[in-house]
Design an enzyme around this catalytic site. Structure first.
Site, PDB file in Angstrom:
ATOM      1  N   ASN A 152     -19.447 -51.966  23.186  1.00  0.00           N
ATOM      2  CA  ASN A 152     -18.781 -51.249  24.277  1.00  0.00           C
ATOM      3  C   ASN A 152     -17.449 -51.862  24.698  1.00  0.00           C
ATOM      4  OD1 ASN A 152     -20.266 -53.423  25.288  1.00  0.00           O
ATOM      5  ND2 ASN A 152     -20.773 -52.405  27.206  1.00  0.00           N
ATOM      6  N   GLU A 251     -26.105 -62.355  27.998  1.00  0.00           N
ATOM      7  CA  GLU A 251     -25.746 -61.348  28.999  1.00  0.00           C
ATOM      8  C   GLU A 251     -26.436 -60.077  28.547  1.00  0.00           C
ATOM      9  OE1 GLU A 251     -24.455 -58.135  30.332  1.00  0.00           O
ATOM     10  OE2 GLU A 251     -22.583 -58.618  29.282  1.00  0.00           O
ATOM     11  N   LEU A 252     -27.471 -59.696  29.302  1.00  0.00           N
ATOM     12  CA  LEU A 252     -28.361 -58.624  28.874  1.00  0.00           C
ATOM     13  C   LEU A 252     -28.166 -57.373  29.721  1.00  0.00           C
ATOM     14  CD1 LEU A 252     -31.489 -60.904  28.291  1.00  0.00           C
ATOM     15  CD2 LEU A 252     -29.721 -60.249  26.653  1.00  0.00           C
ATOM     16  N   CYS A 285     -22.531 -52.697  31.086  1.00  0.00           N
ATOM     17  CA  CYS A 285     -23.688 -53.300  31.740  1.00  0.00           C
ATOM     18  C   CYS A 285     -23.473 -53.428  33.242  1.00  0.00           C
ATOM     19  CB  CYS A 285     -23.976 -54.665  31.126  1.00  0.00           C
ATOM     20  SG  CYS A 285     -22.559 -55.779  31.165  1.00  0.00           S
ATOM     21  N   GLU A 459     -20.508 -66.536  31.579  1.00  0.00           N
ATOM     22  CA  GLU A 459     -19.320 -66.473  30.733  1.00  0.00           C
ATOM     23  C   GLU A 459     -18.098 -66.338  31.628  1.00  0.00           C
ATOM     24  OE1 GLU A 459     -20.521 -64.610  26.519  1.00  0.00           O
ATOM     25  OE2 GLU A 459     -20.523 -63.133  28.122  1.00  0.00           O
TER      26      GLU A 459
END
Length: 479
Positions: A152, A251-252, A285, A459
Site C-alpha cells: 500500500n 507493524e500489523l 493501516c 518505526e
C-alpha cells in the site's frame, strides 16, 4: 517502467531468478499486465542471504558519517526523480499521482531523518555501585536483517525500514509485496547509485514468499525481522522466528476508532475524517475504520461527510483531476463489497456510494454508511477501502469501551474542543498513536507503531534506529 530493472538485486548485481521464473505486475486500474519481474525461489533467497552475511562485518565497521552520506545522497536523488517514481507507484498500485508525489516526499524524508540519526548513535560510561568497577556501553548493529514490506505504501515502507538499517550498520534482504515490486527495485538502483556497497541491500521479488521466508528465519543467520502486514501473517512469522530467537519488529493490522464528541468543531472533524479515511483510498493501516459520533451531532456530521465523499472523482490514478484510484486487486474490492453488503443487511443506510461500478479496474466508490449495527463485520475487520461506517454514542465511558473493544490498537482519532477531555480520552484509548483534532499521524520524526495485536516495536523517530541496534556492556575493574 522501462528504465527500472526487472531482475533480482543480489550482491550489488542484477540477476535473473535461478530457475528463470518471472511473475506479472498488474495495473489495478485496467487489470492489464504492466510487465514481468524475476520471481525468486529458495536458491535466490539463500544467495541474497549469503551476500548480506558476507557484507555484514565490513559494513558494521563503516564510519557513521559514510553511512549518513549515502542516505543523504539517496534522499536527494529520490526528490529529483519525484515525477518518475510517482508514476511508477501509481502504475503498480493505483493511487492518484498527486498522492503518489506526496508519498515520494514522505519516503525520502525517512532517508534524510536516518542520515542524521546515523551519526548520533551513542553509548555510555559509568561507575558501578561497588565503586571498583566501571561500566562501558557501546551500540552495535543487530546483524543481517530480513525486511518485508507491504503493497500500500511501496516506496515509503521501504525507506522506513532500509533507512534505520543502513544508519545502524546492518545488511539486509528486502522482500517487497508481489503486487508492487517495481518501487523497491527502483529504490535499490538509487541506493547503488548513491554508493551503497555491494551486498548491503539485496532485493528478492517473489510470488513464493512461503518458500523463501521461513528458511531464512529458521536458518540462524538472519538476526532481525522487520515486517509490515497483516496480523494473521505476523503471527506465523513470530512462530518461525522463535526457533532461532530472531529479533522482531512488526507493524500489523489496525481497527482505528474515529471519535467525534458533541463539542468538536464539525468542519475540522470532517476534514480530519477525509484525511484519516481517504488517504490511499482507505488502504492504510491507519485508516479510520469505526466512526463513533455523538448522537447530538451525528446526522450533521454524516451529511457533511457524505457530501465531501460523494464529490470525490474516481478513476485511474494517472488521469488529471482524479481523487480516488482503484483498490489493489479484485480480492480487495470483493472484501469491501462483502463488508458493505453485510452492514446493509443489518440495517445500515447508504448515504453515498455503496456499489462498485461496472467495467475494468478494481474501483469502489467512496461510501458513507449511517446507523451501522455494532455487530456488523466491518466493525471487527480492517476494511482497507473507502468506506466510512458511522455509529452513535451518548457518553464518554461508553465510547471508550467500544473503541477499545478490539484486538488491535494501532491508532485512534479524537475530536473535541475540551483540553481535559482530549487528554483524558487519549490516555484511556488502547492504541500506540492518537490523532488529536487531526486525521494524520504519520511522520518520519515520530515513533510509529501500535499495541495489542497491532504489532511490536516502533518505526521512525529517534527510537526507530533502536530496533536495529544491540547494547554491548564491558565491565572494567579499576584498581
Amino acid at each position: 517502467m522501462t528504465d527500472v530493472p526487472k531482475q533480482l538485486f543480489i550482491g550489488g548485481a542484477w540477476v535473473d531468478a535461478a530457475d528463470g521464473a518471472t511473475m506479472p505486475v498488474d495495473d489495478p486500474a485496467t487489470g492489464e499486465i504492466l510487465c514481468h519481474v524475476a520471481d525468486a525461489g529458495t536458491k535466490d533467497a539463500r544467495l541474497a542471504e549469503d551476500a548480506a552475511v558476507h557484507a555484514q562485518e565490513e559494513w558494521a565497521r563503516t564510519a557513521p558519517r559514510a553511512r549518513s552520506e549515502i542516505l543523504r545522497r539517496a534522499y536527494e536523488i529520490i526528490l529529483d526523480r519525484t515525477d518518475d517514481l510517482a508514476l511508477l507507484m501509481t502504475s503498480e498500485m493505483g493511487k492518484p499521482l498527486a498522492e503518489a508525489r506526496g508519498e515520494v516526499a514522505y519516503a525520502a524524508e525517512f532517508f534524510r531523518w536516518f542520515s542524521e540519526e546515523a551519526v548520533r548513535i551513542d553509548g555510555g560510561y559509568g561507575t558501578l555501585p561497588d565503586g571498583r568497577n566501571r561500566m562501558l556501553l557501546m551500540r552495535r548493529p543487530v546483524g543481517p536483517c530480513l525486511l518485508i514490506t507491504p503493497w500500500n505504501f511501496p516506496l515509503a515502507m521501504g525507506t522506513r525500514k532500509i533507512g534505520p538499517a543502513i544508519a545502524a550498520g546492518c545488511t539486509m534482504v528486502l522482500k517487497p509485496a508481489p503486487q508492487t515490486p517495481l518501487s523497491s527495485l527502483a529504490l535499490a538502483g538509487i541506493l547503488k547509485e548513491s554508493g551503497l556497497p555491494d551486498g548491503v541491500l539485496n532485493v528478492v521479488t517473489t510470488s513464493r514468499a512461503g518458500e523463501i521466508v521461513e528458511p531464512l528465519l529458521r536458518g540462524g543467520r538472519i538476526r532481525k525481522l522487520s515486517f509490515t502486514g497483516s496480523t494473521q501473517v505476523g503471527r506465523i512469522l513470530l512462530a518461525q522466528c522463535a526457533d532461532t530467537v530472531v529479533r522482531t519488529s512488526m507493524e500489523l493490522g489496525g481497527n482505528a476508532p474515529f471519535i467525534v464528541f458533541d463539542d468538536a468543531g464539525l468542519e475540522a472533524a470532517v476534514d480530519g475524517a477525509m484525511t484519516a479515511k481517504m488517504r490511499n483510498m482507505g488502504e492504510a493501516c491507519t485508516a479510520a475504520n469505526r466512526f463513533f459520533v455523538h448522537r447530538s451531532v451525528a446526522d450533521e456530521f454524516a451529511q457533511r461527510l457524505a457530501g465531501r465523499m460523494g464529490a470525490l472523482v474516481v478513476g485511474p490514478g494517472t488521469q488529471e483531476g482524479v481523487d480516488v484510484g482503484p483498490l489493489i486487486d479484485d480480492a480487495g474490492r470483493a472484501k469491501v463489497e462483502e463488508l458493505v453488503a453485510d452492514a446493509v443487511r443489518r440495517g445500515a443506510r447508504v448515504l453515498v456510494g455503496g456499489a462498485a461500478p461496472s467495467g475494468p479496474g478494481c474501483f469502489y466508490p467512496p461510501t458513507v454508511l449511517a446507523g451501522v449495527d455494532p455487530g456488523s463485520r466491518l466493525m471487527e475487520t480492517e476494511i482497507f477501502g473507502p468506506v466510512a461506517a458511522i455509529l452513535t454514542f451518548d457518553d464518554e465511558d461508553e465510547v471508550i469501551r467500544a473503541a477499545n473493544d478490539t484486538p488491535w490498537g494501532l491508532v485512534g482519532y479524537v475530536f473535541t474542543e475540551s483540553l481535559d477531555r482530549a487528554l483524558r480520552v487519549s490516555e484511556r484509548l488502547e492504541v500506540g498513536m492518537v490523532g488529536l483534532n487531526t486525521g494524520l499521524v504519520s511522520n518520519p520524526a515520530a515513533p510509529f507503531g501500535g499495541v495489542k495485536q497491532s504489532g511490536l516495536g516502533r518505526e521512525g523517530g529517534s527510537v526507530g534506529i533502536e530496533e536495529f541496534l544491540d547494547y554491548k556492556y564491558l565491565a572494567v575493574p579499576v584498581r
